[in-house]
Enzyme design. Structure first.
Site, mmCIF file in Angstrom:
data_model
loop_
_atom_site.group_PDB
_atom_site.id
_atom_site.type_symbol
_atom_site.label_atom_id
_atom_site.label_comp_id
_atom_site.label_asym_id
_atom_site.label_seq_id
_atom_site.Cartn_x
_atom_site.Cartn_y
_atom_site.Cartn_z
ATOM 1 N N ASN A 10 0.524 -1.392 -0.244
ATOM 2 C CA ASN A 10 0.006 0.136 -0.294
ATOM 3 C C ASN A 10 0.906 1.024 -0.304
ATOM 4 O OD1 ASN A 10 -1.798 2.315 0.240
ATOM 5 N ND2 ASN A 10 -2.167 1.389 2.775
ATOM 6 N N LYS A 12 0.164 4.345 -0.278
ATOM 7 C CA LYS A 12 -0.517 5.336 -0.440
ATOM 8 C C LYS A 12 -0.475 6.977 -0.284
ATOM 9 C CE LYS A 12 0.181 3.207 4.863
ATOM 10 N NZ LYS A 12 -0.025 3.004 6.101
ATOM 11 N N HIS A 96 -9.638 0.812 4.911
ATOM 12 C CA HIS A 96 -7.850 1.075 4.819
ATOM 13 C C HIS A 96 -8.399 2.399 6.959
ATOM 14 C CE1 HIS A 96 -4.404 2.813 6.404
ATOM 15 N NE2 HIS A 96 -3.535 1.906 5.670
ATOM 16 N N GLU A 98 -6.710 4.548 7.589
ATOM 17 C CA GLU A 98 -7.103 6.340 7.652
ATOM 18 C C GLU A 98 -7.868 6.814 6.169
ATOM 19 O OE1 GLU A 98 -3.196 5.541 5.203
ATOM 20 O OE2 GLU A 98 -1.889 5.793 7.420
ATOM 21 N N GLU A 168 -5.542 -4.738 10.754
ATOM 22 C CA GLU A 168 -4.351 -3.694 10.560
ATOM 23 C C GLU A 168 -4.599 -3.436 12.226
ATOM 24 O OE1 GLU A 168 -1.895 -2.570 6.865
ATOM 25 O OE2 GLU A 168 -3.874 -1.506 6.805
ATOM 26 N N GLY A 174 2.615 2.007 10.869
ATOM 27 C CA GLY A 174 3.033 3.239 10.501
ATOM 28 C C GLY A 174 4.150 3.618 12.265
ATOM 29 N N SER A 214 3.415 -2.057 10.578
ATOM 30 C CA SER A 214 4.791 -2.369 10.411
ATOM 31 C C SER A 214 5.420 -3.342 9.861
ATOM 32 C CB SER A 214 5.468 -1.783 12.201
ATOM 33 O OG SER A 214 5.185 -0.504 11.965
HETATM 34 C C1 PEP Z 1 -0.750 0.321 6.398
HETATM 35 O O1 PEP Z 1 -1.268 1.697 6.321
HETATM 36 O O2 PEP Z 1 -1.860 -0.488 5.120
HETATM 37 C C2 PEP Z 1 0.039 -0.529 6.705
HETATM 38 C C3 PEP Z 1 -0.309 -1.550 7.245
HETATM 39 O O3 PEP Z 1 1.139 0.231 7.133
HETATM 40 P P1 PEP Z 1 2.331 0.345 7.751
HETATM 41 O O4 PEP Z 1 3.663 -1.093 6.763
HETATM 42 O O5 PEP Z 1 3.914 1.567 7.783
HETATM 43 O O6 PEP Z 1 2.693 0.651 8.954
#
Ligand code: PEP
Length: 255
Positions: A10, A12, A96, A98, A168, A174, A214
């Site tokens: 992803n 973003k 997601h 976000e 997630e 992040g 992460s």
């Molecule tokens: C995401 O935003 O879907 C995600 C998993 O981000 P990160 O790997 O940076 O934590």
């Protein structure tokens, strides 16, 4: 059931179209020539056309990061499922955290998008997960359970094999904080139990549940080794070929 691992990046709001092309070329040369692990990149809308021309030739799949639930019309700034299909997009990330937190998407808005996606032959990567506060209040299953039940309301059973869930935990996105292997497996297996309730044992066992939050080459092997972790949705570590392909290679070693 033997579920093929899916590693999806992803990106973003990162990468111009030319940067996207460069990154996909690198990814293709490193992990493109195999079909043991499914690899998917989800660039911004502005790069989909160029990346689409590239991925046609190899085993990399293309995904989008969002989509309108409407099919066409006066919806300024929106992108339809048909527009994505026209660019050979296979997957679409929906719900997601976000989008939920910054753009006010609710389980019911996301449910409409999930149904539009699947009715247009797009595979939804439906994201769910609890916040730190909800975890500390012991409400993980309540939150994740309602996200699954409401977000997948009326999901057609004949299309269940095309559904992908991404667990997630919001506190891990992040932040550099990852769920332990055991924490991930525990929630993934609870999610699978809910899917069994909704769709029955055999259909539910075909649904891939990705972990996101992460994930990086250093922690991927342990997470991907869990029986109900069927791949990863990768944010930060999907922005360089080295780290993204490092995760794909961990999945390949386990397959
Ligand atoms: C995401 O935003 O879907 C995600 C998993 O981000 P990160 O790997 O940076 O934590």
């Amino acid at each position: 059931m033997n579920r093929k691992n899916l590693i999806a990046g992803n990106w973003k709001m990162n990468k111009t179209a030319s940067e996207a092309v460069d990154l996909v070329k690198e990814i293709s040369s490193m992990v493109g020539g195999q079909s043991t692990v499914q690899v998917c990149v989800c660039p911004p809308f502005t790069s989909l056309a160029k990346v689409s021309e590239l991925v046609e030739q190899n085993e990399i799949m293309l995904g989008a990061q969002n989509m309108s639930e409407k099919s066409a019309g006066a919806f300024t700034g929106e992108i339809s499922a048909e527009m994505l299909r026209d660019l050979y997009v296979s997957f679409v990330i929906l719900g997601h955290s976000e989008r939920r937190q910054l753009f006010g998407e609710s389980n019911s808005t996301i449910n409409a998008k999930v149904l539009t996606a699947v009715n247009n032959n797009l595979k939804p990567i439906y994201c769910i997960g609890e916040t730190l506060e909800e975890r500390e209040q012991g409400r993980i299953l309540e939150i994740v359970g309602s996200q699954v039940r409401e977000g997948l309301d009326s999901f057609p059973i004949r299309s269940v094999e095309h559904l992908v869930i991404a667990y997630e935990p919001v506190w891990a996105i992040g932040t550099g904080k990852t769920a332990t292997n055991e924490m991930a497996q525990e929630v993934h297996s609870e999610i699978r139990n809910i899917l069994v309730e909704l769709f029955g044992q055999t259909p539910a066992s075909s649904i891939r549940i990705l972990y996101g939050g992460s994930m990086k080459p250093e922690n991927a092997a342990g997470l991907l080794a869990q029986p109900d972790v069927d791949g990863g949705l990768i944010g930060g570590a999907s922005l360089t070929s080295r780290s993204f392909c490092g995760i794909v290679k961990s999945a390949l070693e386990l397959s």
